[in-house]
Motif scaffolding. Structure first.
Motif, short mmCIF file in Angstrom:
data_model
loop_
_atom_site.label_atom_id
_atom_site.label_comp_id
_atom_site.label_asym_id
_atom_site.label_seq_id
_atom_site.Cartn_x
_atom_site.Cartn_y
_atom_site.Cartn_z
N TRP A 112 -9.37 12.06 4.21
CA TRP A 112 -10.09 12.94 3.30
C TRP A 112 -9.14 13.60 2.30
CZ3 TRP A 112 -14.15 16.90 5.58
CH2 TRP A 112 -15.08 17.22 4.57
N ALA A 172 3.55 7.12 -5.56
CA ALA A 172 2.08 7.15 -5.61
C ALA A 172 1.61 8.48 -6.19
CB ALA A 172 1.51 6.94 -4.22
N ASN A 202 -5.07 22.98 -3.16
CA ASN A 202 -4.64 21.86 -3.99
C ASN A 202 -3.12 21.74 -4.03
OD1 ASN A 202 -4.96 19.82 -5.92
ND2 ASN A 202 -4.69 21.28 -7.59
N ARG A 235 -9.16 6.53 -3.56
CA ARG A 235 -8.30 7.55 -4.15
C ARG A 235 -8.16 7.33 -5.65
NH1 ARG A 235 -2.12 7.51 -2.26
NH2 ARG A 235 -2.18 5.68 -3.62
N ASN A 294 -11.27 12.30 9.02
CA ASN A 294 -10.30 13.22 9.61
C ASN A 294 -9.11 12.53 10.28
OD1 ASN A 294 -11.49 15.62 8.76
ND2 ASN A 294 -13.04 15.45 10.37
N GLU A 314 0.84 10.80 6.25
CA GLU A 314 0.68 11.94 7.16
C GLU A 314 -0.46 12.86 6.72
OE1 GLU A 314 2.30 12.96 9.96
OE2 GLU A 314 3.81 11.39 10.10
N MET A 315 -1.17 12.47 5.68
CA MET A 315 -2.33 13.28 5.27
C MET A 315 -3.59 12.60 5.80
SD MET A 315 -1.12 14.12 1.38
CE MET A 315 -2.63 14.81 0.69
N ILE A 374 2.55 17.92 -0.22
CA ILE A 374 2.65 16.94 0.88
C ILE A 374 2.59 15.52 0.32
CG2 ILE A 374 1.64 16.13 3.03
CD1 ILE A 374 0.63 19.00 3.48
N SER A 375 1.77 15.32 -0.72
CA SER A 375 1.67 13.97 -1.28
C SER A 375 3.01 13.53 -1.85
CB SER A 375 0.57 13.90 -2.34
OG SER A 375 1.02 14.43 -3.58
N MET A 393 -0.58 9.14 -9.49
CA MET A 393 -1.89 9.79 -9.42
C MET A 393 -1.94 10.93 -10.43
SD MET A 393 -3.77 8.30 -7.17
CE MET A 393 -5.04 9.50 -6.80
N ARG A 416 -1.71 20.15 -0.91
CA ARG A 416 -1.97 18.71 -0.90
C ARG A 416 -1.00 17.98 -1.81
NH1 ARG A 416 -7.64 20.25 -0.66
NH2 ARG A 416 -7.78 20.19 -2.93
N LEU A 417 -0.72 18.57 -2.97
CA LEU A 417 0.20 17.89 -3.89
C LEU A 417 1.62 17.88 -3.34
CD1 LEU A 417 -1.03 18.90 -7.43
CD2 LEU A 417 -1.78 17.08 -5.93
N LYS A 469 -9.10 13.97 -1.69
CA LYS A 469 -9.18 15.31 -2.29
C LYS A 469 -8.02 15.53 -3.26
CE LYS A 469 -11.28 18.10 1.41
NZ LYS A 469 -10.92 19.12 2.43
N MET A 470 -6.88 15.02 -2.87
CA MET A 470 -5.68 15.16 -3.69
C MET A 470 -5.91 14.64 -5.11
SD MET A 470 -3.19 12.89 -4.72
CE MET A 470 -1.67 13.17 -5.58
N ILE A 514 0.81 -1.23 0.00
CA ILE A 514 0.00 0.00 0.00
C ILE A 514 0.84 1.28 0.00
CG2 ILE A 514 -1.75 1.25 1.31
CD1 ILE A 514 -2.55 -1.50 2.46
N ARG A 515 0.48 2.20 -0.86
CA ARG A 515 1.18 3.49 -0.93
C ARG A 515 0.19 4.62 -0.73
NH1 ARG A 515 6.17 3.91 -3.06
NH2 ARG A 515 7.13 2.01 -3.79
N LEU A 516 -0.10 4.90 0.53
CA LEU A 516 -0.97 6.04 0.81
C LEU A 516 -0.09 7.22 1.21
CD1 LEU A 516 -3.75 4.23 2.81
CD2 LEU A 516 -4.01 5.37 0.60
N PHE A 517 -0.73 8.38 1.36
CA PHE A 517 -0.02 9.55 1.88
C PHE A 517 -0.25 9.56 3.39
CE2 PHE A 517 -1.54 10.74 -2.48
CZ PHE A 517 -0.35 10.43 -3.10
N ARG A 547 5.91 14.48 -0.72
CA ARG A 547 6.73 14.14 0.44
C ARG A 547 6.36 12.75 0.98
NH1 ARG A 547 5.09 17.52 5.44
NH2 ARG A 547 3.62 15.85 5.77
N GLU A 548 5.07 12.49 1.04
CA GLU A 548 4.63 11.26 1.68
C GLU A 548 4.89 10.03 0.84
OE1 GLU A 548 3.37 10.74 4.83
OE2 GLU A 548 4.22 12.73 5.05
N ASN A 549 4.69 10.15 -0.46
CA ASN A 549 4.95 9.00 -1.32
C ASN A 549 5.08 9.45 -2.76
OD1 ASN A 549 4.94 6.50 -2.71
ND2 ASN A 549 3.92 5.58 -0.96
#
Lengths: 292, 258, 332
Positions: free
Chosen positions: B97, C204, C190, B165, B147, B93-94, C196-197, C208, C193-194, B101-102, B88-91, C199-201
């Protein structure tokens, strides 16, 4: 022609110093994926230890070299144990930031202790001039420095490739997560790596101090150059660090000789960028497969 | 009829080892197809080739009649291919929701200056994105969790969030990489129901990888079997199960493991 | 009333109104403090500390965009500050404008020049892989100092003198308020969010459909622009700049404050600067009796950084955010 060969000898000498620093960068990066920004400062501390031993105790050169390498190796181990060890599994950026902090700490500590002025390590090696063919001259100390440096590199290569600990080091570099399963003591390997890297940097510091003056902030510039050399050669690769160092030194020496000494940093930087765009993994580095 | 996705004679080697060799696939609109094969057969490599993570050494990939071979992964994604990942590759620390949204990024109705000023159109769009993303979360039963940080969700919910997503990008094709990995039989059953539901509710085609037979056989109209990077069988679930080559591939693997 | 005057007839949501009020309050207080300083009611030393803090917050918060939100690792922020300082100073000296246009153009010009330089460096850098942003930005920082040292026109290593004084605490406060509005609005959109995304992965995010290089370079350019702005403020505050003040040591100081406060939190950037500055000033006053000991601060500062990293990896704030910085959530 003579001038070119003369410059080439200078380049080899400078390249040897870069290589001694770059090797530590490269080995540490190979093992724990850390850009050890304190490494240039370890080199500086090595030079100052050598300076103190030479001035206060007036030891012969061989003892100064060995003792300095030993003491600096201990410093390297201590830094890893105190500042890096706990962060090995933390976010990689924390480790790099810590390294940056350690580097700044060492610089300012040395500055506080000995003052900001530049110093000269008293000449330890004979600087008798040898006349080679065709009017090419070289001092004995230069030859000795180049010789010892190359010897150290060969010893390192043999150590990494032929001994058991060396093999374990390569295993850790390959995959640090699997290695404990194979009964290798990772902490010990990491300590050995820091010790070797620091000892080599210390040797570089002393050799550097034979030809140039030393000061507490010198590690920033030289460390950075050595790092470029390591990256250009392919960080993580021993052979790459050496090759990169000689290439960088060559470019630098010839830039100073034929263009302008003000340009040397700019050209080193440009070289870094161009090479990274052409070879993203360095000349001898292996591309890592994107894992999805 | 023009197929939605067409892979023609694609080959990809890693240092001499052919991970995928002369591979072909056709996926029609609204189809669900499955790819099965033992571990290391090259299934995920196929996904990585489709999504542009790897460039094929030879062969071509077409999406909706357009040649997408050699395009960058993000470009291919924006053309309508979404995927989930085996690991799994989620974000993390986000929030849950924000993860969804991303996914609206390519369809936001405000530009840089709108975001800079938090303009009226920005607010309207954020409201819409918030609402629509919540619908996706609701659809996958995650609305309550919206949340929380994605990394704090239990495993099964993380898998569902990944699907949410991916769906939120409004893809033409959804690639599911071992969606049942690490699930118990009850969860696998729920997952099969979920994928079927998604297939009914959204206008998309699904390509599914798994090495668990039941998931693939229950869901897919047509199944491909690959082993050592090569297509060894293709057909309806019953045809494939009775194919001697397939049995051999699977039995061979069991023997190797034992 | 004030908000109405600024915004005009456009309808505005409660969230924005709150932010505008907050900023208005901040600026009015800043003006008041400045006034009290001017008439000598507040010691100039304190006004000076506040002004320096303000400039440092702009530097730290903008680097936060890069090192915190985007998760990249840039080490050349002081270099961009230097570019801004020199370009801002040259505009201020040579264009011969009256006060307000001079201030405006020297600030805007500095931000643009730094931004453009960063954009070009980013175009090359983000094509490479791995940890090279750190290397290239650090190298860039050194080169830029090196280059400035070699330009006689701007005074070389001796520095540039005779810059007209345009910056005071109030001006810094206005720029700070502007910086935080821009950064906050972007982070909570937006774009945030991008970033941070990524940074996070990163993988992925790319799959996306995010154009990674473009998003990274956008953050890099914005961060450098604000560093340039801070540099220009600095130049017009000190009236004298030399290349040494923008070297690697300054970058390290910015990093210390950033990581002390916490990456990925705009509140953390404020907290980091305030705590660091106050600590350093207290140390300065404590150690003043012996000039040798004042240099101890230079040893203590990196020690603080190491201790933070070992004990609180994500800084004082972690990734939390003070409530007043966050906008109202839309679509709840």
């Amino acid at each position: 022609m003579e001038i070119i060969i003369q410059q080439l000898i200078n380049a080899v000498q400078l390249g040897a110093v870069y290589a001694l620093i770059a090797l530590g960068y490269s080995m540490v990066y190979g093992i724990i994926r850390l850009i050890n920004f304190a490494h240039g400062d370890i080199f500086m501390v090595g030079a100052f230890i050598g300076f103190l031993l030479a001035v206060k105790f007036k030891l012969p050169f061989v003892f100064i070299l060995l003792l300095t390498m030993f003491l600096t190796a201990l410093l390297g181990i201590a830094i890893e144990r105190i500042a890096y060890h706990k962060l090995r599994n933390a976010h990689r950026m924390s480790l790099v930031i810590t390294a940056l902090g350690v580097g700044t700490f060492l610089e300012n500590l040395v500055r506080l202790a000995v003052g900001p002025q530049t110093r000269q390590i008293p000449a330890q090696l004979s600087n008798n001039i040898l006349h080679l063919t065709n009017g090419i001259v070289v001092t004995e100390d230069k030859l000795l420095i180049i010789g010892i440096s190359i010897m150290l590199m060969i010893v390192l290569w043999l150590f990494v490739n032929k001994t058991l600990i060396g093999k374990a080091m390569r295993a850790v570099a390959d995959n640090i997560d699997v290695v404990p399963l194979m009964g290798i003591n990772v902490d010990m390997i990491v300590s050995v790596t820091f010790a070797i890297g620091s000892a080599l940097a210390a040797a570089g510091g002393i050799f550097f101090g034979q030809s140039y003056s030393i000061e507490p902030y010198m590690g920033i510039d030289l460390g950075w150059k050595a790092f470029i050399a390591a990256v250009v050669g392919g960080i993580g690769s021993i052979e790459g660090a050496v090759v990169g160092s000689f290439i960088l030194a060559g470019i630098e020496v010839f830039t100073v000789a034929y263009l302008s000494s003000n340009l040397k940093n700019g050209i080193a930087f440009a070289l870094l960028i161009i090479l990274l765009v052409i070879w993203p993994y360095g000349i001898m580095g292996k591309p890592s497969l994107k894992k999805v | 009829m023009e197929k939605l996705l067409k892979i023609k004679e694609v080959t990809k080697a890693f240092g001499g080892l052919k991970a995928v060799s002369k591979y072909n696939l056709e996926l029609g609109k609204g189809e669900i197809r499955g790819i099965i094969g033992p571990n290391g057969a090259g299934k995920t490599t196929v996904f990585n080739l489709i999504t542009g993570v790897y460039q094929p050494d030879s062969g071509q990939i077409h999406l909706d009649g357009e040649n997408i071979t050699g395009l960058q992964p993000d470009t291919i994604a924006r053309k309508g291919i979404a995927r989930t990942f085996q690991n799994i590759r989620l974000f993390g620390e986000m929030t849950v929701w924000d993860n969804v949204k991303m996914a609206f990024h390519a369809r936001t109705g405000y530009n840089f200056w709108g975001a800079l000023l938090h303009s009226a159109s920005f607010k309207k769009e954020e409201k819409r994105i918030g609402k629509e993303s919540l619908e996706f979360l609701d659809y996958l039963g995650l609305a309550e969790r919206r949340n929380e940080l994605a990394k704090n969700l239990p495993y099964g919910e993380q898998r569902r969030l990944e699907i949410a997503r991916a769906l939120a990008t409004k893809p033409k094709i959804l690639l599911l990489d071992e969606p049942a990995a690490g699930m118990n039989p009850k969860e696998v059953e729920d997952l099969i129901g979920l994928i079927q539901k998604i297939h009914n509710d959204f206008p998309l085609s699904i390509l599914l990888i798994d090495h668990q037979m039941p998931v693939v056989t229950e869901l897919c109209h047509i199944i491909q079997v690959i082993n050592f990077g090569q297509l060894i069988a293709e057909g309806t679930p019953s045809q494939v199960i009775n194919n001697p080559l397939v049995l051999q591939a699977y039995l061979g693997e069991e023997e190797a493991i034992a | 009333m004030l908000e109405k005057a600024i915004i005009g007839k456009k309808s505005i949501s409660a969230g924005s109104l709150k932010w505008i009020r907050l900023n208005a309050f901040f600026l009015i207080s800043a003006a008041f403090v400045q006034m009290l300083g001017n008439i000598g009611f507040i010691n100039q030393y304190y006004i000076h500390i506040l002004t320096v803090m303000g400039m440092n917050i702009i530097l730290v918060a903008s680097l936060n965009l890069l090192n915190g939100y985007l998760g990249e690792f840039a080490l050349g922020h002081a270099g961009f500050m230097g570019i801004g300082a020199y370009s801002g100073a040259l505009i201020a000296i040579y264009l011969g404008l009256p006060f307000f246009p001079r201030l405006f153009f020297s600030l805007a010009g500095a931000a643009i020049v730094s931004g453009v330089v960063a954009y070009i460096i980013g175009l090359i850098t983000f094509k490479t892989v791995g940890d090279y942003l750190a290397v290239i930005t650090l190298g860039f920082n050194m080169i830029i100092v090196n280059i400035i040292q070699n330009i006689d026109f701007v005074g070389g290593p001796r520095g540039l003198v005779g810059i007209p004084k345009s910056t005071n605490f109030f001006i810094v406060a206005v720029c700070l308020s502007f910086t935080y509005t821009v950064l906050r609005n972007l982070v909570y959109s937006n774009y945030g969010r991008l970033w941070i995304s990524i940074r996070e992965n990163l993988i992925a995010s790319e799959l996306m459909g995010v154009n990674i290089i473009r998003m990274k370079n956008l953050a890099f350019t914005i961060a450098a622009s604000f560093a340039g702005l801070a540099g220009s403020l600095w130049a017009q505050y000190q009236q004298f700049i030399n290349p040494k003040s923008f070297d690697y040591t300054k970058t390290t100081e910015i990093l210390v404050m950033l990581y002390l406060g916490g990456t990925g939190s705009l509140s953390g950037s404020i907290l980091g600067v305030v705590v660091y500055t106050i600590t350093m000033e207290i140390l300065r006053n404590l150690l003043e009796f012996n000039p040798r000991l004042v240099e101890l601060r230079m040893v203590i500062s990196p020690m603080i950084l190491i201790v933070i990293m070992l004990t609180r990896q994500f800084g004082l704030m972690g990734k939390r955010e003070w409530k007043w910085i966050q906008p109202e959530k839309e679509g709840n």
